[in-house]
Design an enzyme around this catalytic site. Sequence first.
Site, PDB file in Angstrom:
ATOM      1  N   HIS A  66       7.096 -28.752  17.928  1.00  0.00           N
ATOM      2  CA  HIS A  66       7.337 -29.162  16.537  1.00  0.00           C
ATOM      3  C   HIS A  66       6.933 -30.614  16.283  1.00  0.00           C
ATOM      4  CE1 HIS A  66      11.323 -31.254  17.000  1.00  0.00           C
ATOM      5  NE2 HIS A  66      11.532 -30.386  17.964  1.00  0.00           N
ATOM      6  N   ASP A 175      11.430 -36.012  21.160  1.00  0.00           N
ATOM      7  CA  ASP A 175      11.785 -34.681  20.651  1.00  0.00           C
ATOM      8  C   ASP A 175      11.141 -34.559  19.280  1.00  0.00           C
ATOM      9  OD1 ASP A 175      12.915 -32.378  19.675  1.00  0.00           O
ATOM     10  OD2 ASP A 175      14.962 -33.151  19.568  1.00  0.00           O
ATOM     11  N   GLU A 204      11.404 -28.001  12.309  1.00  0.00           N
ATOM     12  CA  GLU A 204      12.254 -27.440  13.371  1.00  0.00           C
ATOM     13  C   GLU A 204      13.660 -28.017  13.293  1.00  0.00           C
ATOM     14  OE1 GLU A 204      14.166 -27.163  17.395  1.00  0.00           O
ATOM     15  OE2 GLU A 204      13.746 -28.908  16.166  1.00  0.00           O
ATOM     16  N   GLU A 205      13.725 -29.323  13.033  1.00  0.00           N
ATOM     17  CA  GLU A 205      15.010 -30.031  13.087  1.00  0.00           C
ATOM     18  C   GLU A 205      15.972 -29.614  11.979  1.00  0.00           C
ATOM     19  OE1 GLU A 205      15.981 -31.637  15.507  1.00  0.00           O
ATOM     20  OE2 GLU A 205      14.272 -32.497  16.564  1.00  0.00           O
ATOM     21  N   HIS A 316      17.339 -37.895  19.332  1.00  0.00           N
ATOM     22  CA  HIS A 316      17.950 -38.021  18.003  1.00  0.00           C
ATOM     23  C   HIS A 316      18.563 -39.414  17.815  1.00  0.00           C
ATOM     24  CE1 HIS A 316      18.063 -33.536  16.784  1.00  0.00           C
ATOM     25  NE2 HIS A 316      17.172 -33.723  17.734  1.00  0.00           N
TER      26      HIS A 316
HETATM   27 ZN   LIG Z   1      13.125 -30.533  19.372  1.00  0.00          ZN
END
Ligand SMILES: [Zn+2]
Length: 350
Positions: A66, A175, A204-205, A316
């Site tokens: 992603h 990420d 995606e998140e 994150h």
């Molecule tokens: Zn991810």
Amino acid sequence: MSTLTDHLETLSNARGISGAETGVRRALRPLLEGHVDKLWVDGVGNLFAHKAGTGASPLRVLITAHMDEVGLMVVGHTGEGALRVDTVGSIAARVLPGLSVLVGEDALPGVIGVQAIHRANRGDLDKAPGTDKLAVDIGATGKDEAERLAPLGTPVVFATRFRQLGASCMGKAFDDRAGCTALVALLRGERFPFDLFGVFTVQEEVGLRGAQVAAYTVVPDVGIALEGTLADDLPKEEPDVSPTTELGKGPAITVMDRSYITPPRLLSHFVQVAEAEGLAYQFKQPGIGGTDSGGIHRARAGVPAITVAVPCRYIHSPVSMLRESDLAGLVSLVDVAARRLAPSILDRSA
Ligand SMILES: [Zn+2]
């Protein structure tokens, strides 16, 4: 710097919160052109890269990573010219106060304002204000200027720049720019026996949305999601708690997360390949997080899917840390395991 790290730097520094992935798409295109047979973008913004197979395998394989990162969006303006923001994707409000950020297409520098320690009440010093109490200061002198420079909906990202620290890398959005980097490496490599659809997905998140659309389009026999996943091996608060994944122990294979459960045969195929080739691997502790496999496996009549990830500390948040060997290990494991996929591994009827 290796090609892998070089690409990770480019992609980590690119900007793209969920729903505003243009900057990442732009950074990806030149890395893929000349290495794939076709590149196109669908209605939601997924970037597709098709690499035709040698014809030796009848399978259609979807590999996703992603593009979107967690960040903030402008949701209002104060009379003084500061920006009110809300989170896009999950970010703990406690990591935000005092951070440098970049606002909008033009990457205007800004800071998430924090009350000076001199003025804070003793009792408030250990408390994190909620996101609704935070304001981004871009130096605007009034509301009109703030509205002009950063209208409602403007994306805000962390201003972190990539750094290499020996065998490790530090930067934002690993990420899932780590997964994007690995997918680029696979697409730039030798042709596979099967038709490969590499898809750099959106959103995606905020709910695995792009991957679901991509799987609907590709109609794959199997989906593989490449990720940058949680490694909570540092700091250790309770030494007897086993971490989700650990840096330096190889790519992490998901058995189960909150979005899907890996089909047993597909899982053991990846494990057997790693064992046979002497490739380092680890399992991600079950039950945590969701990944694109959660979107892929529900598409059409159902698609067997698996997620393999680079362990990343502090995801994150404004800065993550990963080990280059884990990223290289992800590319090797997925490359070999994918080449050895056979229809019998994907058959769930027996
Ligand atoms: Zn991810």
